[in-house]
Design a protein around this motif. Sequence first.
Motif, PDB file in Angstrom:
ATOM      1  N   HIS A   1      28.647 -14.128  -9.781  1.00 20.63           N
ATOM      2  CA  HIS A   1      28.433 -14.987 -10.929  1.00 20.63           C
ATOM      3  C   HIS A   1      29.041 -14.445 -12.176  1.00 20.63           C
ATOM      4  O   HIS A   1      29.392 -13.430 -12.493  1.00 20.63           O
ATOM      5  N   SER A   2      29.336 -15.568 -12.869  1.00 18.78           N
ATOM      6  CA  SER A   2      29.819 -15.521 -14.117  1.00 18.78           C
ATOM      7  C   SER A   2      28.779 -15.071 -15.344  1.00 18.78           C
ATOM      8  O   SER A   2      27.927 -15.521 -15.193  1.00 18.78           O
ATOM      9  N   LYS A   3      28.760 -14.229 -16.274  1.00 16.19           N
ATOM     10  CA  LYS A   3      28.127 -13.882 -17.310  1.00 16.19           C
ATOM     11  C   LYS A   3      28.690 -14.161 -18.647  1.00 16.19           C
ATOM     12  O   LYS A   3      30.030 -13.550 -18.850  1.00 16.19           O
ATOM     13  N   HIS A   4      28.055 -14.448 -19.569  1.00 15.18           N
ATOM     14  CA  HIS A   4      28.371 -14.661 -20.910  1.00 15.18           C
ATOM     15  C   HIS A   4      27.518 -13.810 -21.751  1.00 15.18           C
ATOM     16  O   HIS A   4      26.447 -13.883 -21.726  1.00 15.18           O
ATOM     17  N   ILE A   5      28.084 -13.030 -22.832  1.00 12.23           N
ATOM     18  CA  ILE A   5      27.489 -12.071 -23.770  1.00 12.23           C
ATOM     19  C   ILE A   5      28.280 -12.489 -25.227  1.00 12.23           C
ATOM     20  O   ILE A   5      29.364 -12.784 -25.376  1.00 12.23           O
ATOM     21  N   ASP A   6      27.192 -12.638 -26.435  1.00 15.39           N
ATOM     22  CA  ASP A   6      27.576 -12.572 -27.441  1.00 15.39           C
ATOM     23  C   ASP A   6      27.696 -11.140 -27.963  1.00 15.39           C
ATOM     24  O   ASP A   6      26.429 -10.651 -28.078  1.00 15.39           O
ATOM     25  N   VAL A   7      28.709 -10.572 -28.442  1.00 12.14           N
ATOM     26  CA  VAL A   7      28.884  -9.024 -28.802  1.00 12.14           C
ATOM     27  C   VAL A   7      29.088  -8.930 -30.216  1.00 12.14           C
ATOM     28  O   VAL A   7      30.156  -9.602 -30.833  1.00 12.14           O
ATOM     29  N   TYR A   8      28.792  -8.072 -30.903  1.00 12.46           N
ATOM     30  CA  TYR A   8      28.897  -7.640 -32.095  1.00 12.46           C
ATOM     31  C   TYR A   8      28.973  -6.299 -32.640  1.00 12.46           C
ATOM     32  O   TYR A   8      28.256  -5.495 -31.962  1.00 12.46           O
ATOM     33  N   GLY A   9      30.168  -5.749 -33.203  1.00 11.50           N
ATOM     34  CA  GLY A   9      30.330  -4.165 -33.298  1.00 11.50           C
ATOM     35  C   GLY A   9      30.564  -4.002 -34.879  1.00 11.50           C
ATOM     36  O   GLY A   9      31.319  -4.798 -35.356  1.00 11.50           O
ATOM     37  N   ALA A  10      30.214  -2.786 -35.364  1.00 14.00           N
ATOM     38  CA  ALA A  10      30.341  -2.511 -36.616  1.00 14.00           C
ATOM     39  C   ALA A  10      30.444  -0.866 -36.549  1.00 14.00           C
ATOM     40  O   ALA A  10      29.898  -0.224 -35.723  1.00 14.00           O
ATOM     41  N   PRO A  11      31.184  -0.399 -37.513  1.00 10.95           N
ATOM     42  CA  PRO A  11      31.365   1.071 -37.781  1.00 10.95           C
ATOM     43  C   PRO A  11      29.996   1.596 -38.398  1.00 10.95           C
ATOM     44  O   PRO A  11      29.265   0.936 -39.198  1.00 10.95           O
ATOM     45  N   VAL A  12      29.652   2.740 -38.375  1.00 12.27           N
ATOM     46  CA  VAL A  12      28.592   3.395 -38.710  1.00 12.27           C
ATOM     47  C   VAL A  12      28.996   4.589 -39.784  1.00 12.27           C
ATOM     48  O   VAL A  12      29.903   5.491 -39.469  1.00 12.27           O
ATOM     49  N   LEU A  13      28.527   4.329 -41.059  1.00 13.18           N
ATOM     50  CA  LEU A  13      28.969   5.010 -42.104  1.00 13.18           C
ATOM     51  C   LEU A  13      27.618   6.082 -42.454  1.00 13.18           C
ATOM     52  O   LEU A  13      26.544   5.454 -42.570  1.00 13.18           O
ATOM     53  N   GLY A  14      28.144   7.220 -42.845  1.00 16.09           N
ATOM     54  CA  GLY A  14      27.151   8.357 -43.389  1.00 16.09           C
ATOM     55  C   GLY A  14      27.265   8.104 -44.881  1.00 16.09           C
ATOM     56  O   GLY A  14      27.669   7.285 -45.548  1.00 16.09           O
ATOM     57  N   GLU A  15      26.819   9.517 -45.244  1.00 16.65           N
ATOM     58  CA  GLU A  15      27.031   9.663 -46.885  1.00 16.65           C
ATOM     59  C   GLU A  15      28.731   9.878 -47.292  1.00 16.65           C
ATOM     60  O   GLU A  15      29.266  10.333 -46.448  1.00 16.65           O
ATOM     61  N   HIS A  16      28.735   9.142 -48.556  1.00 12.72           N
ATOM     62  CA  HIS A  16      30.146   9.323 -49.102  1.00 12.72           C
ATOM     63  C   HIS A  16      30.994   8.555 -48.237  1.00 12.72           C
ATOM     64  O   HIS A  16      32.270   9.078 -48.174  1.00 12.72           O
TER      65      HIS A  16
ATOM     66  N   ASP B   1      22.740 -11.533 -24.085  1.00 11.72           N
ATOM     67  CA  ASP B   1      23.024 -12.379 -23.078  1.00 11.72           C
ATOM     68  C   ASP B   1      23.156 -13.733 -23.261  1.00 11.72           C
ATOM     69  O   ASP B   1      21.779 -14.402 -23.534  1.00 11.72           O
ATOM     70  N   ILE B   2      24.109 -14.534 -23.446  1.00 10.88           N
ATOM     71  CA  ILE B   2      23.898 -15.964 -23.565  1.00 10.88           C
ATOM     72  C   ILE B   2      24.382 -16.911 -22.492  1.00 10.88           C
ATOM     73  O   ILE B   2      24.597 -18.021 -22.389  1.00 10.88           O
ATOM     74  N   THR B   3      24.131 -16.399 -21.268  1.00  8.96           N
ATOM     75  CA  THR B   3      24.659 -17.020 -20.076  1.00  8.96           C
ATOM     76  C   THR B   3      23.715 -18.307 -19.806  1.00  8.96           C
ATOM     77  O   THR B   3      24.223 -19.429 -19.485  1.00  8.96           O
ATOM     78  N   GLU B   4      22.335 -18.106 -20.054  1.00 12.49           N
ATOM     79  CA  GLU B   4      21.512 -19.352 -20.102  1.00 12.49           C
ATOM     80  C   GLU B   4      22.016 -20.632 -20.844  1.00 12.49           C
ATOM     81  O   GLU B   4      22.012 -21.674 -20.703  1.00 12.49           O
ATOM     82  N   LEU B   5      22.159 -19.941 -22.293  1.00 12.99           N
ATOM     83  CA  LEU B   5      22.703 -20.944 -23.100  1.00 12.99           C
ATOM     84  C   LEU B   5      23.995 -21.662 -22.992  1.00 12.99           C
ATOM     85  O   LEU B   5      24.057 -22.936 -23.148  1.00 12.99           O
ATOM     86  N   LYS B   6      24.815 -20.842 -22.236  1.00  9.07           N
ATOM     87  CA  LYS B   6      25.987 -21.522 -21.717  1.00  9.07           C
ATOM     88  C   LYS B   6      25.980 -22.498 -20.640  1.00  9.07           C
ATOM     89  O   LYS B   6      26.536 -23.524 -20.606  1.00  9.07           O
TER      90      LYS B   6
ATOM     91  N   GLN C   1      26.668 -26.536 -20.658  1.00  5.80           N
ATOM     92  CA  GLN C   1      27.390 -27.249 -19.673  1.00  5.80           C
ATOM     93  C   GLN C   1      26.724 -28.138 -18.803  1.00  5.80           C
ATOM     94  O   GLN C   1      27.307 -29.608 -18.696  1.00  5.80           O
ATOM     95  N   ILE C   2      25.284 -28.078 -18.831  1.00  8.57           N
ATOM     96  CA  ILE C   2      24.545 -29.042 -18.033  1.00  8.57           C
ATOM     97  C   ILE C   2      24.314 -30.239 -19.061  1.00  8.57           C
ATOM     98  O   ILE C   2      24.657 -31.459 -18.796  1.00  8.57           O
ATOM     99  N   ARG C   3      24.133 -30.010 -20.487  1.00 11.72           N
ATOM    100  CA  ARG C   3      24.395 -31.117 -21.390  1.00 11.72           C
ATOM    101  C   ARG C   3      25.656 -32.084 -21.423  1.00 11.72           C
ATOM    102  O   ARG C   3      25.653 -33.049 -21.433  1.00 11.72           O
TER     103      ARG C   3
END
Length: 465
Positions: A205-220, A232-237, A241-243
Amino acid sequence: MKSFRHRLLTTILIWIGVLLAGLLIVIGQLFPIYAETHNTAEVWLMLFFVFVVAMIFSAIIGYRIIQVQALPVENVTQTALELAKGNYRARAFEYSNVGTVELSSTINILARNLQEITAIREMEQERLKTLIENMGSALIMIDRQGGITLVNRSFMQEFQLAAEDIDGKFYKEIRIPYELERFIEQVFMTETAARNQLEFKQGIHSKHIDVYGAPVLGEHEQWLGIVIVSHDITELKRLEQIRKDFVANVSHELRTPVTSIKGFTETLLEGAYKDPATAFSFLEIIEKESNRLEMLIKDLLELSKVEQAGFRVDAVPTNMKNLIERVGEMVERRLEEKNIQLKLQLEPVIVQGDPNRLVQVMMNLLVNAISYSTSRTAITVRLYQQDGEAVIEVEDQGIGIEASEIGRLFERFYRVDRARSRNSGGTGLGLSIVKHLIEAHHGNVKVESEVGVGTTFTIHLPLAS
């Protein structure tokens, strides 16, 4: 603590020494006078007795001083050491001694404050852990060296990982899709937030994901690593497609009969109506396409109705055996046209259902089975009870369905064989209506099929109480 006790003990010993020295001086002054009237043995006995009494008196005074001064300080010191170790339940004795009671009280207040702060911190950490573990999105945190510092349950389930696959590992060592690995590298290299939609294969099966990445910053603004959150946005996709397919199919299904009607009507108007045979043939085609168009619109309206939220059926005790026999009579003409035999293996079963809707369900299933069956084959309908439910099986000996297509069988306008369905007059909405009607009855429908052998639809319905 020991140095304090040593200093205190030394002070006491010096005090005792001074006391004894003074005592000896006094005795030295009195000894000649006393010796003139007493013998030597009595004098030395008296001196020994005085010395012992002085030692006992000094010991009592020293012990009392240690009790009053050293023990409270020692207790406070032990309490402070326990607090330093993280045992915030430790408490110091609050002695009545004016010199140490304030110190003991202050240590106890500090211990209580530390205990409260620790309890609040543990509660917040527990809340954060619960939130991370139960959030719907998958989360992974990676440190500056690429080591995995935190993952939640959703991430492990989404990428089929176990705890031993992650503990002490770098992100390049775990089994994650190549597309996600490239996205992580991009966030690492740029040290900036990024967002993307990734598609990858997971099994067949094909799978679709919406992914977000960001750096983690500490003090200073110190860079500590990165955090990746995926959803997971497979069902939304799939729904999108059905629409799209629905719009395209409706347009196509409407265009075909409209084009035919328009074309034959224009031909008739151009003079073909003068030839009675040709006009009659064209009018038959127009009528056929009009009926097809009417059936399509009717099924669209019916599907729209059963898909609405809150749709309910008028469920009453229904004799399912009689209902199936009646539907069999309704499709008898179609069976004769294709020389197909209908076998009924029915037990007396009373279900809780809407008779009109159940007729519609059985009609759609039998028409579907006839459409995809070849001549001189058989369609078998079984009805029986199992595990407190009514079970209906519709088995044909038709062309069968590929395993990869079974999941899409109940989609609107989906056809296994488009040419055969269109020639048989099907709209591609029958099975979708069946699925929604069965679910409205609090039942379910399943499909088993083998290409070239046939297909079996199995329906489970609640029995009448």
